[in-house]
Structures are given as C-alpha cells and as structure tokens.
Enzyme design. Structure first.
Site, mmCIF file in Angstrom:
data_model
loop_
_atom_site.group_PDB
_atom_site.id
_atom_site.type_symbol
_atom_site.label_atom_id
_atom_site.label_comp_id
_atom_site.label_asym_id
_atom_site.label_seq_id
_atom_site.Cartn_x
_atom_site.Cartn_y
_atom_site.Cartn_z
ATOM 1 N N HIS A 162 0.822 -1.226 0.000
ATOM 2 C CA HIS A 162 0.000 0.000 0.000
ATOM 3 C C HIS A 162 0.850 1.268 0.000
ATOM 4 O O HIS A 162 0.325 2.360 -0.244
ATOM 5 C CB HIS A 162 -0.938 0.035 1.220
ATOM 6 C CG HIS A 162 -1.966 -1.059 1.220
ATOM 7 N ND1 HIS A 162 -2.855 -1.249 0.174
ATOM 8 C CD2 HIS A 162 -2.242 -2.035 2.131
ATOM 9 C CE1 HIS A 162 -3.628 -2.293 0.442
ATOM 10 N NE2 HIS A 162 -3.283 -2.792 1.618
ATOM 11 N N ASP A 198 -2.478 -10.404 -2.515
ATOM 12 C CA ASP A 198 -3.051 -9.972 -1.228
ATOM 13 C C ASP A 198 -4.548 -9.694 -1.420
ATOM 14 O O ASP A 198 -4.989 -9.320 -2.513
ATOM 15 C CB ASP A 198 -2.337 -8.695 -0.767
ATOM 16 C CG ASP A 198 -2.696 -8.270 0.656
ATOM 17 O OD1 ASP A 198 -1.925 -8.570 1.579
ATOM 18 O OD2 ASP A 198 -3.757 -7.611 0.827
ATOM 19 N N HIS A 200 -6.145 -7.220 -0.438
ATOM 20 C CA HIS A 200 -6.323 -5.789 -0.722
ATOM 21 C C HIS A 200 -5.523 -5.379 -1.949
ATOM 22 O O HIS A 200 -4.381 -5.830 -2.131
ATOM 23 C CB HIS A 200 -5.868 -4.959 0.487
ATOM 24 C CG HIS A 200 -6.519 -5.366 1.780
ATOM 25 N ND1 HIS A 200 -5.928 -6.240 2.665
ATOM 26 C CD2 HIS A 200 -7.722 -5.024 2.312
ATOM 27 C CE1 HIS A 200 -6.735 -6.424 3.715
ATOM 28 N NE2 HIS A 200 -7.826 -5.703 3.519
ATOM 29 N N ASP A 287 -4.043 -12.889 3.356
ATOM 30 C CA ASP A 287 -5.329 -12.505 3.948
ATOM 31 C C ASP A 287 -6.507 -12.924 3.069
ATOM 32 O O ASP A 287 -7.653 -12.596 3.371
ATOM 33 C CB ASP A 287 -5.374 -10.999 4.295
ATOM 34 C CG ASP A 287 -4.726 -10.112 3.271
ATOM 35 O OD1 ASP A 287 -4.430 -10.579 2.153
ATOM 36 O OD2 ASP A 287 -4.521 -8.915 3.575
HETATM 37 C C1 SP5 Z 1 -1.072 -5.126 3.873
HETATM 38 C C2 SP5 Z 1 -2.526 -5.182 4.216
HETATM 39 O O1 SP5 Z 1 -3.139 -6.252 4.139
HETATM 40 N N1 SP5 Z 1 -3.093 -4.062 4.659
HETATM 41 C C3 SP5 Z 1 -4.470 -4.026 4.963
HETATM 42 C C4 SP5 Z 1 -4.867 -2.731 5.550
HETATM 43 C C5 SP5 Z 1 -6.313 -2.710 5.890
HETATM 44 N N2 SP5 Z 1 -6.628 -1.590 6.699
HETATM 45 C C6 SP5 Z 1 -8.007 -1.299 6.816
HETATM 46 C C7 SP5 Z 1 -8.684 -2.293 7.680
HETATM 47 C C8 SP5 Z 1 -10.154 -2.159 7.549
HETATM 48 C C9 SP5 Z 1 -10.755 -3.308 8.257
HETATM 49 N N3 SP5 Z 1 -12.077 -3.556 7.833
HETATM 50 C C10 SP5 Z 1 -12.538 -4.677 8.588
HETATM 51 C C11 SP5 Z 1 -13.855 -5.149 8.162
HETATM 52 C C12 SP5 Z 1 -14.159 -6.337 9.045
HETATM 53 N N4 SP5 Z 1 -15.483 -6.790 8.877
HETATM 54 ZN ZN ZN Z 2 -4.094 -7.165 2.660
#
Ligand code: SP5
Ligand code: ZN
Length: 345
Positions: A162, A198, A200, A287
């Site tokens: 990111h 990943d 994300h 993840d």
């Molecule tokens: C590297 C990586 O995987 N970074 C991920 C960053 C995510 N940050 C935002 C987290 C938002 C969490 N949302 C949770 C929803 C659960 N139902």
């Molecule tokens: Zn991630």
C-alpha cells in the site's frame, strides 16, 4: 528456497490502531512473523539475514523527502515531548483535492498527514529499522536471482504494497515488492512482472509502476467499491503513457468462492506469460485465507499449496515478498504451503 528473515522486524511494534472509532489491538503484529519463522524452521527451511543495503534502490522507488521523513519520524515525534515515547502518532489532516502537497509543513502531525493515505498505519519507535530490514531483504533477494537462484522468499514485515512513492498506508511504509522489482531491473532483467495476490489491492505498487512498460503489475483483490483501499484497484485502470496496457486489475466481490479466485489467477498468469518477463515478484498476502479476521475470501490451507504450484508453472525466477495475512496462528502454515507448493511443482 532461500529465505530472508531479520529479527529487526520486531522493532516495529505499535500497540493499537483505530477501527470504527475505537482503539483496537493492531492486526499487523510481530507475532505474525514469529509464526512464519517457526513454521519455516519446523519444515526444514534455513533462514538468512538480509545482507544488502537497499538505500540506493529505495531512492529509485520512493521520494527523497518521504524517505527523510520516515527515517526521522519517531525522533521528531519524541522531540516534541518526551512523553510521546509512550504515545502513537496518527495523522488528523490530509492534503486532499485543492490543498497543497508541494510545501512540507513544519508541524509534525501535518507532515504525517502529507505522507499518509489513511490513519491506519501506526508508527512505533523502530518502524524505520524494521521497514528498512524488509527492503534490504527485497534487494538481497533480487541479487540472488541475479546470481541464478530460481526463487527466494522474503519473510518480512511490516508489509509494503500500500506504500506509494511518497506515502505510507494500510500498515505499509516501504514498498518491498516495488523495491524487489526495481532491484531485479538493476540486475539487468529488462522485463519484470509483479503479481499481487493480497486480499487488498496493491495501490502503492500499481502507482509506482503505472507509467512504465518494463514492470507489469497484475493484482487479484477484493473489489475496491467495498474493500480497502477503496480509491484504487478497479478493472479500468490499465496504465498510462508508456505504461498503457501494463497494469491489470482483477477485482472480485467480497465473499467470492475459491473457484472464482483461481479462475482469476489463471487470467493473471496468462497475462504475465504474454509479458515475456525475465522475473516475477509476488506480493504474497495471505489474507485471502477463509479465517482472516479483516478480509472476505475463502482460501483454505491446501489452496495455498495450489497457488504455489500455479506460480511455479510460470517458469520464472521468482521473489516472494510477504504482505498481509492476519490469522496469525495460521500464517506460517499458509506461507510455507505456498513455498513448498512452488518447490514441488
Ligand atoms: C497489507 C494489508 O493487508 N493491509 C491491509 C490494511 C487494511 N486496513 C483497513 C482495515 C479495515 C478493516 N475492515 C474490517 C472489516 C471487518 N469486517
Ligand atoms: Zn491485505
């Protein structure tokens, strides 16, 4: 497979992040790397300390003023007030549209906002040292490929995908996958592919290479309409200028079944094959695991072996860089399954 691991990762250890207006314990913890380390050792993989200094490559991937800020950030924070040593800094203001990002303010929190995409990337005393160790591993891995190694695993944290040229975000500070890809280019490989698996979207890596035809970026991820990082990762982002056609996003709806994920992986691999890359960098986020606490794909432990096998079939010298994956206790098994699936094929 050569595996780089440094205990310096543990120097990055913030205690909490924000979630729905509340402080919650960090999802991205030193324990994650501990589980990966113990599973690697239990299954007979030797660990190597990264020996390269990534400074030269970092300067090609990140802006000078961002690197200068990050390296000094904790010292600057504590210089404001000795009590800050026991507090975590967070940004509270950002230079969004119409505001200027060319002038760096003097105020620490304003500078932190300038160099952040979110308030979800907590800093701690050793953040720079830990992130630098990850980048050092990425450059060390690229040098191994230059020396003829087939594959190398960087068991690093914090993650990197990111982080853009001049900002942190999503638990990421230095973009290790981009550093690996750039270092592989410096080794003389004309064309590199980065595959980001990943959950994300790897917005930082995409943005770093968006106008370049030499580094193809391909990403499989949760649809940004509902999933972090929200503001990048759509299918219509295909690259710009000389980089047009060298970016491929394959967003999938949250909750997609495993079969849909592997069908997208097949498309990703086909595109990488057409790039005639000399090397592959894999942003290995885990993840996508069914048990991940913040994500919504459904891969099981065995599916990670299958992923490793599919990647091996690309037949490319490969650097794996660890990214996300927050089911910490299962992270080691899932990571080593990818590595061993790759080695088996
Ligand atoms: C590297 C990586 O995987 N970074 C991920 C960053 C995510 N940050 C935002 C987290 C938002 C969490 N949302 C949770 C929803 C659960 N139902
Ligand atoms: Zn991630």
């Amino acid at each position: 497979m050569i595996t780089f691991f440094s205990d310096r990762h543990a120097l990055h250890a913030p205690a909490f992040e924000f979630f729905r207006g509340e402080r919650v314990p960090c999802f991205e913890t030193p324990a994650r790397a501990g589980f990966v380390r113990s599973q690697l050792l239990a299954r007979g993989h030797a660990l190597r300390e990264p020996e390269a200094d990534s400074r030269g490559v970092l300067a090609l991937v990140h802006s000078a003023r961002y690197l200068a800020f990050l390296e000094r950030a904790w010292a600057d924070w504590v210089a404001l007030d000795p009590g800050n040593a026991a507090r975590q800094p967070f940004p509270s203001v950002w230079p969004v549209r119409t505001l200027r990002s060319d002038v760096e303010p003097d105020n620490f929190v304003a500078r932190l906002g300038l160099y952040s995409m979110d308030n979800g990337s907590p800093l701690s005393a050793g953040t720079w040292e830990a992130a630098k160790a990850g980048a050092d591993a990425a450059v060390s891995a690229a040098r191994c490929l230059g020396a003829g190694e087939r594959a190398v695993f960087c068991a690093t944290r914090p993650p990197g995908h990111h982080a853009g040229a001049d900002f942190m975000g999503g638990y990421c500070f230095l973009n290790n996958a981009a550093v690996a890809a750039q270092a592989v280019r410096e080794q003389g490989c004309a064309r590199v592919a980065v595959l980001d698996v990943d959950y994300h979207h790897g917005n930082g890596t995409q943005s770093i290479f968006y106008d370049r035809p030499d580094v193809l970026f391909v990403s499989l991820h949760g649809d940004p309409r509902t999933e972090y990082p929200f503001y990048l990762g759509h299918a219509d982002e295909t690259g710009i200028g000389a980089g047009a056609g060298f970016n491929l996003n394959l967003p999938l709806p949250a909750g997609s079944p495993v079969a849909a994920w592997f069908a997208a992986l097949e498309l990703a691999c086909a595109r990488i094959g057409r790039h005639r890359a000399d090397a592959l960098v894999v942003s290995l986020g885990l993840d996508t695991f069914a048990g991940d606490p913040i994500s919504a794909f459904a891969l099981q432990a065995d599916d990670f072996s299958r992923l490793g096998q599919a990647l091996a079939r690309l037949g490319l010298p490969t650097v794996f860089v660890l990214e996300g994956g927050y089911a910490a206790a299962e992270l080691g098994v899932n990571a080593v399954n990818v590595i061993e699936g790759f080695e088996q094929d």
